[in-house]
Design a protein around this motif. Structure first.
Motif, PDB file in Angstrom:
ATOM      1  N   GLY A  74       8.264  67.215  52.719  1.00 39.05           N
ATOM      2  CA  GLY A  74       7.257  66.193  52.447  1.00 39.05           C
ATOM      3  C   GLY A  74       6.227  66.666  51.447  1.00 39.05           C
ATOM      4  N   VAL A  75       5.766  67.899  51.605  1.00 39.84           N
ATOM      5  CA  VAL A  75       4.798  68.464  50.667  1.00 39.84           C
ATOM      6  C   VAL A  75       5.432  68.670  49.293  1.00 39.84           C
ATOM      7  CG1 VAL A  75       3.347  70.469  50.173  1.00 39.84           C
ATOM      8  CG2 VAL A  75       3.476  69.563  52.496  1.00 39.84           C
ATOM      9  N   ALA A  76       6.663  69.191  49.269  1.00 35.84           N
ATOM     10  CA  ALA A  76       7.348  69.438  47.995  1.00 35.84           C
ATOM     11  C   ALA A  76       7.577  68.144  47.220  1.00 35.84           C
ATOM     12  CB  ALA A  76       8.677  70.143  48.248  1.00 35.84           C
ATOM     13  N   LEU A  77       7.891  67.073  47.915  1.00 41.04           N
ATOM     14  CA  LEU A  77       8.094  65.794  47.241  1.00 41.04           C
ATOM     15  C   LEU A  77       6.817  65.315  46.559  1.00 41.04           C
ATOM     16  CD1 LEU A  77      10.332  63.889  49.829  1.00 41.04           C
ATOM     17  CD2 LEU A  77      11.003  64.703  47.572  1.00 41.04           C
ATOM     18  N   LEU A 211      -2.128  67.141  64.343  1.00 40.69           N
ATOM     19  CA  LEU A 211      -2.505  66.772  65.709  1.00 40.69           C
ATOM     20  C   LEU A 211      -3.164  65.411  65.760  1.00 40.69           C
ATOM     21  CD1 LEU A 211      -3.867  70.180  67.084  1.00 40.69           C
ATOM     22  CD2 LEU A 211      -1.663  69.102  67.554  1.00 40.69           C
ATOM     23  N   GLN A 212      -3.859  65.060  64.699  1.00 38.80           N
ATOM     24  CA  GLN A 212      -4.498  63.750  64.636  1.00 38.80           C
ATOM     25  C   GLN A 212      -3.455  62.634  64.704  1.00 38.80           C
ATOM     26  OE1 GLN A 212      -6.726  63.139  61.037  1.00 38.80           O
ATOM     27  NE2 GLN A 212      -7.703  61.261  61.762  1.00 38.80           N
ATOM     28  N   ILE A 213      -2.304  62.857  64.081  1.00 36.29           N
ATOM     29  CA  ILE A 213      -1.220  61.872  64.145  1.00 36.29           C
ATOM     30  C   ILE A 213      -0.689  61.758  65.562  1.00 36.29           C
ATOM     31  CG2 ILE A 213       1.092  61.297  63.333  1.00 36.29           C
ATOM     32  CD1 ILE A 213      -1.064  61.004  61.199  1.00 36.29           C
ATOM     33  N   TYR A 214      -0.400  62.887  66.181  1.00 35.66           N
ATOM     34  CA  TYR A 214       0.190  62.861  67.510  1.00 35.66           C
ATOM     35  C   TYR A 214      -0.772  62.307  68.561  1.00 35.66           C
ATOM     36  CZ  TYR A 214       4.064  65.655  65.708  1.00 35.66           C
ATOM     37  OH  TYR A 214       5.170  66.090  65.004  1.00 35.66           O
ATOM     38  N   ARG A 215      -2.071  62.428  68.305  1.00 31.19           N
ATOM     39  CA  ARG A 215      -3.054  61.933  69.267  1.00 31.19           C
ATOM     40  C   ARG A 215      -3.387  60.458  69.078  1.00 31.19           C
ATOM     41  NH1 ARG A 215      -7.073  67.112  68.388  1.00 31.19           N
ATOM     42  NH2 ARG A 215      -5.994  68.580  69.792  1.00 31.19           N
ATOM     43  N   THR A 328      16.732  51.463  67.572  1.00 35.24           N
ATOM     44  CA  THR A 328      15.758  52.554  67.608  1.00 35.24           C
ATOM     45  C   THR A 328      15.193  52.864  66.229  1.00 35.24           C
ATOM     46  OG1 THR A 328      17.525  54.215  67.402  1.00 35.24           O
ATOM     47  CG2 THR A 328      16.848  53.596  69.629  1.00 35.24           C
ATOM     48  N   GLY A 329      15.916  52.476  65.154  1.00 37.64           N
ATOM     49  CA  GLY A 329      15.414  52.705  63.800  1.00 37.64           C
ATOM     50  C   GLY A 329      14.158  51.919  63.480  1.00 37.64           C
ATOM     51  N   ILE A 330      13.822  50.931  64.308  1.00 44.41           N
ATOM     52  CA  ILE A 330      12.615  50.142  64.114  1.00 44.41           C
ATOM     53  C   ILE A 330      11.359  50.997  64.299  1.00 44.41           C
ATOM     54  CG2 ILE A 330      12.233  49.380  66.489  1.00 44.41           C
ATOM     55  CD1 ILE A 330      11.740  46.589  65.480  1.00 44.41           C
ATOM     56  N   GLU A 331      11.550  52.177  64.874  1.00 43.07           N
ATOM     57  CA  GLU A 331      10.425  53.086  65.138  1.00 43.07           C
ATOM     58  C   GLU A 331       9.650  53.411  63.865  1.00 43.07           C
ATOM     59  OE1 GLU A 331       9.768  57.005  67.951  1.00 43.07           O
ATOM     60  OE2 GLU A 331      11.729  56.676  67.041  1.00 43.07           O
ATOM     61  N   TYR A 332      10.360  53.616  62.747  1.00 37.30           N
ATOM     62  CA  TYR A 332       9.691  53.950  61.495  1.00 37.30           C
ATOM     63  C   TYR A 332       8.772  52.813  61.045  1.00 37.30           C
ATOM     64  CZ  TYR A 332      12.947  57.863  60.956  1.00 37.30           C
ATOM     65  OH  TYR A 332      13.652  59.022  61.137  1.00 37.30           O
ATOM     66  N   ALA A 333       9.271  51.581  61.111  1.00 38.19           N
ATOM     67  CA  ALA A 333       8.470  50.439  60.671  1.00 38.19           C
ATOM     68  C   ALA A 333       7.261  50.229  61.569  1.00 38.19           C
ATOM     69  CB  ALA A 333       9.339  49.176  60.655  1.00 38.19           C
ATOM     70  N   ILE A 334       7.439  50.402  62.884  1.00 35.14           N
ATOM     71  CA  ILE A 334       6.315  50.203  63.808  1.00 35.14           C
ATOM     72  C   ILE A 334       5.223  51.227  63.545  1.00 35.14           C
ATOM     73  CG2 ILE A 334       5.629  50.251  66.228  1.00 35.14           C
ATOM     74  CD1 ILE A 334       8.400  49.199  66.940  1.00 35.14           C
ATOM     75  N   VAL A 335       5.611  52.486  63.350  1.00 33.60           N
ATOM     76  CA  VAL A 335       4.617  53.529  63.067  1.00 33.60           C
ATOM     77  C   VAL A 335       3.901  53.244  61.755  1.00 33.60           C
ATOM     78  CG1 VAL A 335       4.368  55.966  62.446  1.00 33.60           C
ATOM     79  CG2 VAL A 335       5.711  55.323  64.438  1.00 33.60           C
ATOM     80  N   ARG A 346       2.180  61.141  56.527  1.00 30.88           N
ATOM     81  CA  ARG A 346       2.211  62.211  57.528  1.00 30.88           C
ATOM     82  C   ARG A 346       2.825  61.723  58.828  1.00 30.88           C
ATOM     83  NH1 ARG A 346      -3.679  63.830  58.249  1.00 30.88           N
ATOM     84  NH2 ARG A 346      -4.044  61.880  57.156  1.00 30.88           N
ATOM     85  N   ALA A 347       2.558  60.456  59.188  1.00 31.44           N
ATOM     86  CA  ALA A 347       3.120  59.915  60.426  1.00 31.44           C
ATOM     87  C   ALA A 347       4.633  59.871  60.366  1.00 31.44           C
ATOM     88  CB  ALA A 347       2.553  58.519  60.689  1.00 31.44           C
ATOM     89  N   ALA A 348       5.197  59.463  59.214  1.00 33.28           N
ATOM     90  CA  ALA A 348       6.653  59.422  59.065  1.00 33.28           C
ATOM     91  C   ALA A 348       7.244  60.823  59.163  1.00 33.28           C
ATOM     92  CB  ALA A 348       7.021  58.774  57.734  1.00 33.28           C
ATOM     93  N   THR A 349       6.572  61.797  58.562  1.00 32.62           N
ATOM     94  CA  THR A 349       7.055  63.183  58.617  1.00 32.62           C
ATOM     95  C   THR A 349       7.004  63.719  60.042  1.00 32.62           C
ATOM     96  OG1 THR A 349       6.300  63.575  56.355  1.00 32.62           O
ATOM     97  CG2 THR A 349       6.682  65.496  57.722  1.00 32.62           C
ATOM     98  N   CYS A 350       5.902  63.465  60.734  1.00 31.29           N
ATOM     99  CA  CYS A 350       5.772  63.914  62.125  1.00 31.29           C
ATOM    100  C   CYS A 350       6.811  63.247  63.013  1.00 31.29           C
ATOM    101  CB  CYS A 350       4.370  63.614  62.645  1.00 31.29           C
ATOM    102  SG  CYS A 350       3.053  64.594  61.877  1.00 31.29           S
TER     103      CYS A 350
END
Length: 423
Positions: A74-77, A211-215, A328-335, A346-350
């Motif tokens: 993600g950072v390299a991109l 951690l901010q994403i996970y919280r 289950t792939g809908i998870e990316y769109a919901i996030v 960052r949320a997609a990467t996490c």
């Protein structure tokens, strides 16, 4: 000579040939190599005398390595752009595929499989970033849908076409060909993809930002329902559904390859159907998370059907597992919809990190559960072993479903209705 490198926006045929197809080829190969062991498992077991635990560890090493590279990729991109990143990663993946073709021991197989995962870990993210850079925002949802469909095509190609390919070469020759195709894909991206302006230097995400994403309540609410089913979908459909059809249903290798082909092809239709259903539901005030909740109930019921071990349903259940599991792939769109715009990357990467670590645990753990039983002289594990293993998966998903329905209190439903301006 690449495509027009001065244009800030490509259009028409140039988008198809210079951006979409090169990166889609990488995603196609990533999906193919992720799922190919489902068909090649009998050959690998015979060649290296693998037990179920070793087979699960071998195949799941791809997921573990895939997860490890999510944050660095993600950072390299952001720092170097998808064109440069994919050239390096695809050549690395080609080396892993070639090493797999010439492996002489179980340890070499695992190392090669992990190297594949490291190299292919950025295919989907690179494709999304490249497409987003060169295609207008209004067209992104449909083009992303086409990209997911290409991944489904890659998964389907890992089944019956691979089985047919084994009529002309052995599994080692097959991987040698795939290594050449993987290197070609990386070089193709380098040659034909336009050079974008330098994206600038991206900093490594801090522990606090992760951690901010996970919280975040929206992130946690989403993963509490969908994450475990998502990891089960990835971990089982790429290996153990095929072994279940072989060990329990006692289908021939050719029949298993055909059923896996139907199952993987169902990903294409499932992904399109989920998108259409979600849009239809949104027009009626039904949230994507509610759509996911209903879909996951159906997904768990399919697994309950497998636990019940009703022989006439084996073929149908193997296809339904993959078809319904695409929800289950809908998870990316919901996030992406739930998180603040500045945190979506960052949320997609996490989320990717959690999904692929979970898929590694599911795929390896399922094999360990099967290993509690002794296989017969043909290396078939008993039906009871699979019933117990799938039963454990069902139990793991129940807390998330229970929490989801408990949250749907009358007060919450009333607030949702009022926020939509309905009576």
């Amino acid at each position: 000579m690449g495509c027009d490198q001065q244009s800030a926006r490509l259009r028409g045929v140039a988008v198809l040939f210079c951006v979409f197809l090169p990166f889609a080829l990488g995603h196609y190969l990533s999906s193919l190599l992720r799922n190919v062991n489902a068909v090649l498992a009998p050959q690998l077991v015979a060649a290296f005398a693998l037990d179920s635990g070793q087979l699960g560890l071998l195949t799941s090493a791809f997921f573990f390595a895939f997860a490890l590279v999510q944050l660095p990729v993600g950072v390299a991109l952001d720092r170097y752009g998808p064109r440069k990143v994919q050239l390096v990663l695809m050549l690395l993946a080609a080396g892993g595929v070639l090493l797999f073709a010439h492996a002489g021991s179980f340890a070499e197989l695992v190392a090669a499989r992990a190297l594949m995962g490291l190299g292919l870990g950025g295919c989907f993210m690179s494709a999304v970033k490249a497409i987003s850079s060169w295609i207008g925002p209004a067209r992104l949802p449909s083009v992303h849908g086409y990209l997911i469909a290409v991944g489904g095509l890659g998964a389907a190609s890992a089944t019956l076409p691979v089985r047919l390919g084994l009529s002309y070469t052995d599994w080692r020759g097959l991987f040698t060909i795939l290594a050449a195709l993987t290197a070609f894909a990386g070089l193709l991206i380098w040659v034909v993809t336009p050079r974008a302006a330098p994206p600038g230097l991206a900093k490594l995400p801090s522990l606090q930002s992760i951690l901010q994403i996970y919280r975040a309540p929206a992130f946690r609410k989403t993963i509490s329902l969908i994450l475990i089913p998502h990891t089960i979908f990835f971990g089982i459909q790429g290996l153990w559904i095929g072994r279940w059809l072989s060990d329990v249903a006692r289908f021939s290798d050719a029949a298993v390859a055909y059923l896996l082909y139907l199952s993987m092809a169902a990903v294409i239709f499932g992904a399109i159907a989920v998108g259409m259903l979600t849009e239809w539901a949104a027009r009626r005030g039904i949230t994507p998370l509610d759509v996911a909740g209903v879909g996951i109930v159906a997904f768990v019921l399919v697994q309950v059907g497998i636990v019940c071990n009703y022989a006439p349903s084996f073929q149908l259940l193997s296809v339904l597992f993959t078809l319904i599991g695409t929800v289950t792939g809908i998870e990316y769109a919901i996030v992406a919809q739930s998180m603040p715009k500045e945190q979506t990357g960052r949320a997609a990467t996490c989320l990717n990190l959690l999904i692929f670590v979970g898929a590694f645990v599911v795929q390896a753990g399922f094999g360990l559960v099967l290993g509690l039983w002794r296989p017969d002289h043909l290396n078939h594990y008993p039906a009871l072993a699979y019933r117990v293993a799938f039963g454990v998966l069902v139990l793991l998903q129940l807390p998330g479903l229970l929490l989801f329905f408990l949250r749907r209190t009358p007060v919450e439903c009333e607030l949702r209705i009022n926020s939509q301006g309905r009576i």
